[in-house]
Design a protein around this motif. Structure first.
Motif, PDB file in Angstrom:
ATOM      1  N   PRO A  39       0.803  -1.245   0.101  1.00  0.00           N
ATOM      2  CA  PRO A  39       0.094   0.018  -0.047  1.00  0.00           C
ATOM      3  C   PRO A  39       0.889   1.341  -0.041  1.00  0.00           C
ATOM      4  O   PRO A  39       0.452   2.434  -0.633  1.00  0.00           O
ATOM      5  CB  PRO A  39      -0.878  -0.173   1.420  1.00  0.00           C
ATOM      6  N   GLU A  40       1.967   1.028   0.513  1.00  0.00           N
ATOM      7  CA  GLU A  40       2.883   2.421   0.715  1.00  0.00           C
ATOM      8  C   GLU A  40       4.035   2.512  -0.480  1.00  0.00           C
ATOM      9  O   GLU A  40       4.457   3.565  -0.665  1.00  0.00           O
ATOM     10  CB  GLU A  40       3.689   2.441   2.001  1.00  0.00           C
ATOM     11  N   THR A  74       1.370   5.525   5.036  1.00  0.00           N
ATOM     12  CA  THR A  74      -0.125   5.475   5.516  1.00  0.00           C
ATOM     13  C   THR A  74      -0.272   6.448   6.540  1.00  0.00           C
ATOM     14  O   THR A  74       0.411   6.842   7.306  1.00  0.00           O
ATOM     15  CB  THR A  74      -0.524   4.254   5.967  1.00  0.00           C
ATOM     16  N   LYS A  75      -1.642   7.175   6.492  1.00  0.00           N
ATOM     17  CA  LYS A  75      -1.956   8.197   7.192  1.00  0.00           C
ATOM     18  C   LYS A  75      -2.224   7.836   8.912  1.00  0.00           C
ATOM     19  O   LYS A  75      -2.908   6.536   8.767  1.00  0.00           O
ATOM     20  CB  LYS A  75      -3.377   8.960   6.797  1.00  0.00           C
TER      21      LYS A  75
END
Length: 80
Positions: A39-40, A74-75
């Motif tokens: 995802p990153e 990711t936040k």
């Protein structure tokens, strides 16, 4: 995939002092691919070919390749 084509007229000063127009063309093609394996993290590759020229045989070509590694963390959310 991105494809561009342009035609333009350039005004030039001739040796006699009069103004003339010279038509010129520009062509570019850019295929690209990207892969997000986490995802990153994203890995992307791109190739670019461009060609420009006019009726007087003045022409130029360009080849370029790009490889990009992107990290987007990711936040983190906090609440009160």
């Amino acid at each position: 995939l991105s494809v561009d084509y342009y035609q333009q007229d350039t005004i030039v000063n001739s040796s006699g002092g009069s103004l003339q127009t010279k038509p010129s063309n520009f062509f570019r093609i850019q295929p690209s691919i990207a892969w997000r394996w986490q995802p990153e993290w994203t890995l992307a590759g791109e190739y670019q070919y461009s060609e420009s020229g006019n009726d007087n045989s003045d022409s130029a070509t360009q080849n370029a390749a790009y490889l990009t590694l992107t990290y987007r963390p990711t936040k983190i959310f906090t609440s009160r």
